[in-house]
Design an enzyme around this catalytic site. Structure first.
Site, PDB file in Angstrom:
ATOM      1  N   GLU B  59      -3.580 -16.763   1.315  1.00 49.56           N
ATOM      2  CA  GLU B  59      -2.387 -17.442   0.803  1.00 49.56           C
ATOM      3  C   GLU B  59      -2.579 -18.952   0.725  1.00 49.56           C
ATOM      4  OE1 GLU B  59      -2.342 -14.983   2.943  1.00 49.56           O
ATOM      5  OE2 GLU B  59      -1.092 -13.452   2.012  1.00 49.56           O
ATOM      6  N   HIS B 128       6.673  -8.837   9.470  1.00 48.50           N
ATOM      7  CA  HIS B 128       6.946  -8.498   8.071  1.00 48.50           C
ATOM      8  C   HIS B 128       8.438  -8.405   7.788  1.00 48.50           C
ATOM      9  CE1 HIS B 128       2.767  -7.174   8.631  1.00 48.50           C
ATOM     10  NE2 HIS B 128       2.618  -7.418   7.350  1.00 48.50           N
TER      11      HIS B 128
END
Lengths: 415, 324
Positions: B59, B128
């Site tokens: 990322e 998450h």
């Protein structure tokens, strides 16, 4: 003979009272001259108060959190072996009034206790304070119904309703006209001032409001009626401009008991005539340049409406909004004619009623105001077009203040 | 009007903007061959070829790539699979994307969109299920939007892609299957910075973001049963804020509840509460009530997760506290 503990020079000359924040000794404790027995909050700082002599701490006259006048003892020091009873008789009668600042308050409002924090600060919500200030109401004697005795808006409103002669602080509802939105009231709102509760709902299909659920004029009124019914205030002052004036009138007709006064600014619904060309032009415009000439027709002095104004207005007129308003105009003003007639409703209005109209109004002719009943007041503004609240906000605010004052002094109490 | 799911509305926006502007391209993990783990980019690779690219799991690199591509004149749309991974993007966002326009005196624009999804409710655990809205909304120079309805998802994604400044586009994993009307014929972009009045009411204003708007609506139903008219406002844009909508509503109701799925401490609700105090103090009849996620990791077990993430009951209770 008990020796009083006083604040002495600690307070400074600006103060009449100090706040006791802490007692370092308890009744019965042996103290020596110069021991710190208490701490008080003065204008400048927390200040320690010393025992004036040796002895035993007797009665505390001003407990922690209490406010005490600077010439009043905080407590008493007893000589060894002296008993409390002697101290009572020695000190109490003289100082009782000063150490108990508001006995009458307690009697007047038994429960719940007035919303005072230690030190005498009134605990009230910001809006409660604002409304009280506007109405000249002293909160210090009011009981609060909120958590921990906080004075809330409802407490102020209840107090105002119970006290005749003071501003009942009923909210003022401002209903904008066709193709406008709530922002059109900003100049008038500034003139009326912050202390007046103003509600500026948007008509269906305008500003941020969804399109009307039904066709025709009633489709416009129904959601506003729902909105009115949801308002907490027992009664409201209604002000409406143009199409919003027609809606205000319809609301007053259907809920006469909720309306304290009615002020109609160049209202629709009082005759067939209307400038359909301007309506169509505003609906049709997709550029500031094509919107500008029609906006200028709304006012007597076209210099009021510049390019920037048109650009800002156009920016707020997205495709969905334009489509909704075009459809609405088609239903309300078919063939450039007002397709609804509220003159019978106007004739039946019983609350204080004013009509404000610009003599230069090019959209709705001021002569339609002649349908008003005899008790109505009519203000014809020279040099003013269809937007008195924008073109002459000071004058409109002045008229409104008169209406509100008249309604509050009894004229609006028919409900 | 067409009924479509939130994910489909996002897909439509991407297709429309890619067809409209050749400089728009989409990249991220599993966005091309797989069509995105939430199927937002499904079919785009077939339609637009190498303008839709799969990338390795990195990322930090991806965000720096988006920054440089935007500086070079493209309009990249980067997908970060989980908002939980935003911290990996932060250097590029905070030290590059948000400041270049400023330090180079406007000579550089930064038209890129970082799409990601956060939030809990389905037992995805502490790594998450987070909502890190406050972490990106904190940064001057970034815009942050979080649409709730499919129509807003489409309109605001289009607006984000066309915006000359970096936009963080926050989705929610529980919104992707939400169905709603989307006006296909009206393909105008939305306006970033405007709140949406979901439901009008005069007693208490509930300002919510993302999926919490749906919970706020349920809370409003519950409150209506007690005769309490709650006004629900979907902020849509976390930065810039629609201050006018917020102050107007508080002026009307005098009571405010602020709801966000992020953590409470130093969270987005803290900013909202402070903003309301700054701008509307004299209109408040009670302290602003904050409803946010508990300050702890999100539990894996769904029964525990439900205790940690706000819901309609928590919002309704907060509204009742405000009105007490």
């Amino acid at each position: 003979m008990a020796t009083p503990i006083t604040i002495g020079a600690a307070a400074g000359e600006y103060m009449e009272a100090v706040l006791v924040t802490e007692w370092r000794a308890r009744p019965g404790d042996r103290v020596r001259a110069g021991d710190v027995v208490a701490v008080v909050e003065t204008a400048k700082a927390a200040t320690e108060v010393e025992a004036p002599c040796d002895g035993v701490l007797g009665r505390i006259a001003a407990g922690e959190g209490g406010e005490v006048a600077i010439d009043t003892p905080l407590g008493f020091i007893l000589a060894e072996g002296e008993d409390e009873g002697e101290a009572e008789t020695a000190g109490e009668p003289e100082y009782a009034a000063a150490s108990d600042p508001a006995p009458e308050t307690r009697q007047a409002t038994p429960m719940p206790a007035p919303a005072r924090q230690p030190g005498g600060r009134v605990v009230a919500s910001p809006v409660a304070r604002r409304l009280a200030r506007a109405a000249g109401l002293d909160l210090s004697h009011l009981a609060g119904s909120g958590p921990r005795g906080r004075i809330k808006r409802r407490d102020v409103e209840a107090a105002l309703a119970a006290a005749p002669g003071v501003d009942a602080a009923l909210p003022v509802v401002l209903l904008h006209g066709f193709a406008a939105d709530a922002a059109i009231w900003s100049a008038l709102a500034a003139e009326l001032g912050r202390d007046r509760a103003l509600l500026r709902p948007e008509l269906p299909g305008h500003g941020k409001a969804p399109p009307p659920p039904g066709a025709g004029f009633n489709g416009l009124v129904a959601p506003m009626l729902e909105w009115l019914d949801a308002q907490q205030a027992a009664r409201l002052h209604l002000v409406g401009h143009s199409l919003g004036g027609a809606v205000a009138l319809a609301l007053a007709g259907q809920r006469p008991g909720r309306i304290a006064s009615l002020t109609l600014i160049a209202p629709a619904g009082l005759g067939p005539g209307i400038d359909g060309e301007a309506l169509a032009g505003i609906c049709r415009a997709t550029h500031p340049e094509s919107l500008l000439p029609w906006l200028r027709r709304l006012v007597a002095d076209p210099g009021l409406i510049g390019d920037d104004y048109a650009r800002a207005a156009m920016a707020g007129r997205g495709a969905a909004l334009r489509a909704a308003q075009t459809a609405l105009a088609g239903r309300l003003f078919p063939d450039g004619t007002q397709g609804f007639d509220l003159r019978p409703v106007l004739a039946g209005v019983d609350v204080p009623l004013r009509l404000i109209w610009g003599r230069e109004d090019a959209i709705l002719p001021w002569r339609q105001a002649l349908a008003a009943p005899g008790h109505a007041g009519l203000h014809l503004l020279p040099g003013t077009g269809h937007m008195p609240h924008v073109e002459a906000p000071q004058l409109v605010a002045r008229i409104l203040r008169e209406v509100l004052a008249a309604a509050q002094s009894g004229g609006g109490d028919r409900a | 009007m067409a009924m479509m799911r939130y994910a489909e509305a996002l897909n439509l926006a991407l297709r429309e903007e890619m067809a409209r502007d050749d400089s728009v391209f989409v990249f991220g993990e599993d966005v091309a061959a797989y069509g995105g783990v939430f199927k937002v980019t499904q079919g785009l690779a077939e339609a637009f070829g190498d303008r839709v690219r799969d990338t390795p799991i990195s990322e930090q690199t991806l965000t720096a790539m988006a920054v440089t591509a935007a500086m070079a004149g493209s309009r990249p749309v980067l997908e970060i699979m989980y908002a939980d991974f935003l911290p990996l993007s932060l250097d590029a966002l905070i030290n590059q994307a948000s400041v270049y326009h400023y330090i180079w005196n406007g000579q550089v624009s930064m038209p890129f969109v970082l799409r990601t999804q956060g939030g809990g409710g389905v037992g995805t655990g502490a790594q998450h299920a987070k909502s890190l809205d406050a972490m990106v909304a904190h940064v001057p120079g970034l815009k942050v939007v979080a649409p709730v309805t499919p129509a807003d998802a489409r309109a605001l994604l289009k607006a984000a892609i066309r915006d000359p400044h970096p936009v963080i586009f926050l989705e929610h994993k529980l919104l992707y299957n939400l169905r709603g009307e989307v006006p296909e014929e009206d393909d105008a972009p939305g306006e970033i910075g405007r709140a949406r009045l979901v439901r009008e009411g005069g007693d208490v204003s509930i300002f919510a973001t993302s999926r919490m708007v749906l919970e706020a609506e349920k809370a409003a139903d519950d409150l209506a049963g007690d005769g309490i008219a709650a006004e629900v406002i979907d902020l849509r844009s976390l930065r810039p804020l629609d201050l006018g909508a917020i102050t107007a509503s508080v002026a009307k109701t005098n009571h405010a509840v602020v709801v966000n799925e992020g953590w409470r401490f130093c969270g987005y609700t803290a900013e909202l509460a402070a903003t309301i105090m700054d701008r509307a103090f004299d209109d408040l009849d009670a302290p602003v009530e904050r409803v946010a996620t508990r300050d702890m990791p999100i539990p894996y077990a769904e029964t525990l997760e439900r205790e940690v993430i706000p819901d309609a009951a928590a919002i309704a209770a907060a509204a009742r506290r405000a009105l007490a």
